[in-house]
Design a protein around this motif. Structure first.
Motif, PDB file in Angstrom:
ATOM      1  N   ASP A   3     -10.064   4.142   4.940  1.00 31.81           N
ATOM      2  CA  ASP A   3      -9.172   4.299   3.785  1.00 31.81           C
ATOM      3  C   ASP A   3      -9.706   3.512   2.592  1.00 31.81           C
ATOM      4  O   ASP A   3     -10.267   2.436   2.752  1.00 31.81           O
ATOM      5  N   LYS A   4      -9.447   4.058   1.417  1.00 33.45           N
ATOM      6  CA  LYS A   4      -9.854   3.346   0.209  1.00 33.45           C
ATOM      7  C   LYS A   4      -8.882   2.201  -0.070  1.00 33.45           C
ATOM      8  O   LYS A   4      -7.690   2.308   0.177  1.00 33.45           O
ATOM      9  N   VAL A   5      -9.438   1.105  -0.597  1.00 36.92           N
ATOM     10  CA  VAL A   5      -8.604  -0.012  -1.040  1.00 36.92           C
ATOM     11  C   VAL A   5      -8.475   0.083  -2.556  1.00 36.92           C
ATOM     12  O   VAL A   5      -9.469   0.278  -3.259  1.00 36.92           O
ATOM     13  N   ARG A   6      -7.236  -0.008  -3.022  1.00 36.39           N
ATOM     14  CA  ARG A   6      -7.003   0.073  -4.471  1.00 36.39           C
ATOM     15  C   ARG A   6      -6.399  -1.216  -4.996  1.00 36.39           C
ATOM     16  O   ARG A   6      -5.550  -1.828  -4.338  1.00 36.39           O
ATOM     17  N   GLY A   7      -6.838  -1.592  -6.194  1.00 34.16           N
ATOM     18  CA  GLY A   7      -6.275  -2.750  -6.880  1.00 34.16           C
ATOM     19  C   GLY A   7      -5.482  -2.287  -8.088  1.00 34.16           C
ATOM     20  O   GLY A   7      -5.858  -1.315  -8.746  1.00 34.16           O
ATOM     21  N   LEU A   8      -4.369  -2.994  -8.362  1.00 27.78           N
ATOM     22  CA  LEU A   8      -3.529  -2.664  -9.524  1.00 27.78           C
ATOM     23  C   LEU A   8      -3.717  -3.707 -10.606  1.00 27.78           C
ATOM     24  O   LEU A   8      -3.680  -4.908 -10.333  1.00 27.78           O
ATOM     25  N   MET A   9      -3.923  -3.252 -11.828  1.00 30.98           N
ATOM     26  CA  MET A   9      -3.836  -4.159 -12.975  1.00 30.98           C
ATOM     27  C   MET A   9      -2.778  -3.624 -13.921  1.00 30.98           C
ATOM     28  O   MET A   9      -2.712  -2.430 -14.167  1.00 30.98           O
ATOM     29  N   MET A  10      -1.912  -4.508 -14.410  1.00 32.29           N
ATOM     30  CA  MET A  10      -0.838  -4.116 -15.337  1.00 32.29           C
ATOM     31  C   MET A  10      -1.087  -4.757 -16.692  1.00 32.29           C
ATOM     32  O   MET A  10      -1.436  -5.931 -16.765  1.00 32.29           O
ATOM     33  N   GLY A  11      -0.872  -4.008 -17.737  1.00 32.48           N
ATOM     34  CA  GLY A  11      -0.931  -4.584 -19.082  1.00 32.48           C
ATOM     35  C   GLY A  11      -0.301  -3.609 -20.049  1.00 32.48           C
ATOM     36  O   GLY A  11      -0.238  -2.413 -19.764  1.00 32.48           O
ATOM     37  N   GLU A  30     -14.638  -5.505  -6.246  1.00 28.59           N
ATOM     38  CA  GLU A  30     -13.963  -5.974  -5.025  1.00 28.59           C
ATOM     39  C   GLU A  30     -13.287  -4.871  -4.237  1.00 28.59           C
ATOM     40  O   GLU A  30     -13.151  -4.982  -3.019  1.00 28.59           O
ATOM     41  N   VAL A  31     -12.791  -3.836  -4.929  1.00 27.79           N
ATOM     42  CA  VAL A  31     -12.084  -2.755  -4.233  1.00 27.79           C
ATOM     43  C   VAL A  31     -12.667  -1.406  -4.664  1.00 27.79           C
ATOM     44  O   VAL A  31     -13.502  -1.338  -5.563  1.00 27.79           O
ATOM     45  N   ASP A  32     -12.212  -0.326  -4.008  1.00 24.99           N
ATOM     46  CA  ASP A  32     -12.810   1.000  -4.245  1.00 24.99           C
ATOM     47  C   ASP A  32     -12.338   1.638  -5.545  1.00 24.99           C
ATOM     48  O   ASP A  32     -13.104   2.314  -6.228  1.00 24.99           O
ATOM     49  N   GLU A  33     -11.042   1.469  -5.834  1.00 25.04           N
ATOM     50  CA  GLU A  33     -10.472   2.142  -7.005  1.00 25.04           C
ATOM     51  C   GLU A  33      -9.503   1.203  -7.715  1.00 25.04           C
ATOM     52  O   GLU A  33      -8.887   0.338  -7.080  1.00 25.04           O
ATOM     53  N   VAL A  34      -9.353   1.409  -9.029  1.00 29.21           N
ATOM     54  CA  VAL A  34      -8.417   0.582  -9.788  1.00 29.21           C
ATOM     55  C   VAL A  34      -7.295   1.467 -10.348  1.00 29.21           C
ATOM     56  O   VAL A  34      -7.550   2.561 -10.857  1.00 29.21           O
ATOM     57  N   VAL A  35      -6.074   0.972 -10.203  1.00 30.45           N
ATOM     58  CA  VAL A  35      -4.907   1.626 -10.790  1.00 30.45           C
ATOM     59  C   VAL A  35      -4.532   0.807 -12.021  1.00 30.45           C
ATOM     60  O   VAL A  35      -4.240  -0.383 -11.908  1.00 30.45           O
ATOM     61  N   PRO A  70     -16.957   5.729 -13.524  1.00 30.23           N
ATOM     62  CA  PRO A  70     -16.695   7.155 -13.306  1.00 30.23           C
ATOM     63  C   PRO A  70     -15.193   7.442 -13.217  1.00 30.23           C
ATOM     64  O   PRO A  70     -14.411   6.590 -12.770  1.00 30.23           O
ATOM     65  N   ALA A  71     -14.810   8.640 -13.614  1.00 29.09           N
ATOM     66  CA  ALA A  71     -13.384   9.009 -13.674  1.00 29.09           C
ATOM     67  C   ALA A  71     -12.727   9.000 -12.300  1.00 29.09           C
ATOM     68  O   ALA A  71     -11.509   8.881 -12.200  1.00 29.09           O
ATOM     69  N   ASN A  72     -13.526   9.121 -11.225  1.00 32.01           N
ATOM     70  CA  ASN A  72     -12.906   9.116  -9.891  1.00 32.01           C
ATOM     71  C   ASN A  72     -12.715   7.703  -9.331  1.00 32.01           C
ATOM     72  O   ASN A  72     -12.360   7.536  -8.170  1.00 32.01           O
ATOM     73  N   LYS A  73     -12.923   6.689 -10.188  1.00 31.16           N
ATOM     74  CA  LYS A  73     -12.726   5.298  -9.755  1.00 31.16           C
ATOM     75  C   LYS A  73     -11.423   4.694 -10.279  1.00 31.16           C
ATOM     76  O   LYS A  73     -11.098   3.550  -9.969  1.00 31.16           O
ATOM     77  N   TYR A  74     -10.693   5.428 -11.111  1.00 30.05           N
ATOM     78  CA  TYR A  74      -9.491   4.820 -11.692  1.00 30.05           C
ATOM     79  C   TYR A  74      -8.399   5.845 -11.960  1.00 30.05           C
ATOM     80  O   TYR A  74      -8.643   7.043 -12.022  1.00 30.05           O
ATOM     81  N   TYR A  75      -7.188   5.316 -12.068  1.00 33.69           N
ATOM     82  CA  TYR A  75      -5.996   6.091 -12.436  1.00 33.69           C
ATOM     83  C   TYR A  75      -5.333   5.326 -13.574  1.00 33.69           C
ATOM     84  O   TYR A  75      -5.245   4.106 -13.516  1.00 33.69           O
ATOM     85  N   VAL A  76      -4.888   6.035 -14.603  1.00 37.12           N
ATOM     86  CA  VAL A  76      -4.169   5.398 -15.707  1.00 37.12           C
ATOM     87  C   VAL A  76      -2.749   5.944 -15.702  1.00 37.12           C
ATOM     88  O   VAL A  76      -2.533   7.145 -15.867  1.00 37.12           O
ATOM     89  N   ILE A  77      -1.773   5.057 -15.461  1.00 35.63           N
ATOM     90  CA  ILE A  77      -0.398   5.498 -15.236  1.00 35.63           C
ATOM     91  C   ILE A  77       0.550   4.791 -16.204  1.00 35.63           C
ATOM     92  O   ILE A  77       0.683   3.564 -16.161  1.00 35.63           O
ATOM     93  N   PRO A  78       1.223   5.533 -17.083  1.00 32.39           N
ATOM     94  CA  PRO A  78       2.222   4.917 -17.961  1.00 32.39           C
ATOM     95  C   PRO A  78       3.462   4.518 -17.175  1.00 32.39           C
ATOM     96  O   PRO A  78       3.951   5.296 -16.349  1.00 32.39           O
ATOM     97  N   PHE A  99      -1.523   1.078  -3.537  1.00 29.90           N
ATOM     98  CA  PHE A  99      -2.474  -0.010  -3.835  1.00 29.90           C
ATOM     99  C   PHE A  99      -2.129  -1.174  -2.938  1.00 29.90           C
ATOM    100  O   PHE A  99      -1.011  -1.270  -2.411  1.00 29.90           O
ATOM    101  N   GLU A 100      -3.104  -2.069  -2.748  1.00 30.14           N
ATOM    102  CA  GLU A 100      -2.934  -3.180  -1.813  1.00 30.14           C
ATOM    103  C   GLU A 100      -2.963  -4.532  -2.508  1.00 30.14           C
ATOM    104  O   GLU A 100      -2.333  -5.485  -2.041  1.00 30.14           O
ATOM    105  N   VAL A 101      -3.717  -4.639  -3.597  1.00 30.53           N
ATOM    106  CA  VAL A 101      -3.931  -5.941  -4.251  1.00 30.53           C
ATOM    107  C   VAL A 101      -3.522  -5.848  -5.711  1.00 30.53           C
ATOM    108  O   VAL A 101      -3.812  -4.852  -6.379  1.00 30.53           O
ATOM    109  N   ILE A 102      -2.863  -6.907  -6.209  1.00 27.86           N
ATOM    110  CA  ILE A 102      -2.485  -6.978  -7.623  1.00 27.86           C
ATOM    111  C   ILE A 102      -3.389  -7.991  -8.300  1.00 27.86           C
ATOM    112  O   ILE A 102      -3.554  -9.106  -7.804  1.00 27.86           O
TER     113      ILE A 102
END
Ligand code: ATP
Ligand code: MG
Length: 175
Positions: A3-11, A30-35, A70-78, A99-102
């Motif tokens: 499974d992919k590990v995802r990290g969340l960043m908020m701003g 550190e992780v596979d994908e960023v949210v 690359p576009a498949n490495k991140y998600y941008v969510i309002p 996501f697993e890590v903040i």
């Protein structure tokens, strides 16, 4: 397949600057994908939050592309504010991929996710005296050099949407 590990960043990302870019690169080391959660998504046209969620999405996607991500490495969510801190993590989880890590330096964000059982990491600040949204917007108002704090595609979007005139107009006193 693992499974992919995802990290969340908020701003609020008003606008995304080179400090945010540094964090995003660190997360992807550190992780596979960023949210990327765009906070206070419903707010625009104020001095602290001049840009709409849609404008911020443009700035973020173009900045990440320019940064070689690359576009498949991140998600941008309002994510709209709900003004109920005890429910906010659920609001974020409802709207985002799992996501697993903040990654956050914001104490309230850290606290709410810790209480919800998430792993929280504090990324180091990258030259915070100048790389802050507050400093970028101050320079825009004061006609100082703001462009050097931002990825160049972000400068282009701000010019396309007439962002500097927007901020200076909003700062006028009513006559
Ligand atoms: P503002 O001054 O408008 O609040 P900001 O620069 O604090 O803008 P935000 O949109 O509030 O940026 O995003 C906050 C998150 O971005 C922080 O929790 C932190 O993790 C990250 N961040 C902001 N500036 C930097 C920086 N210079 N270096 C590293 N991370 C940063
Ligand atoms: Mg901030």
């Amino acid at each position: 397949m693992v499974d992919k590990v995802r990290g969340l960043m908020m701003g609020r990302l008003q606008p995304i600057h080179d400090g945010h870019m540094d964090v995003i690169h660190r997360i992807l080391n550190e992780v596979d994908e960023v949210v990327i959660g765009i906070g206070s998504a419903q707010i625009s046209h104020t001095l602290t939050d001049p840009f709409t969620a849609g404008e911020r999405i443009m700035m973020i996607t173009k900045a990440l592309s320019d940064g070689g991500i690359p576009a498949n490495k991140y998600y941008v969510i309002p994510i709209q504010d709900i003004e109920r801190n005890s429910l906010w993590v659920a609001q974020v989880m409802m709207l985002t991929p799992p996501f697993e890590v903040i990654y956050s330096g914001n104490p309230l964000v850290q606290r709410l996710f810790l209480e919800a059982g998430f792993k929280v990491t504090t990324p180091p600040l990258f030259n915070r005296e100048i790389y802050s949204g507050t400093e970028v917007r101050r320079r825009m108002l004061d006609e100082e050099d703001w462009k050097s704090l931002l990825p160049s595609p972000v400068v282009n979007v701000i010019e396309e949407i007439d962002g500097i005139n927007r901020i200076r107009h909003l700062a006028r006193k009513e006559l």
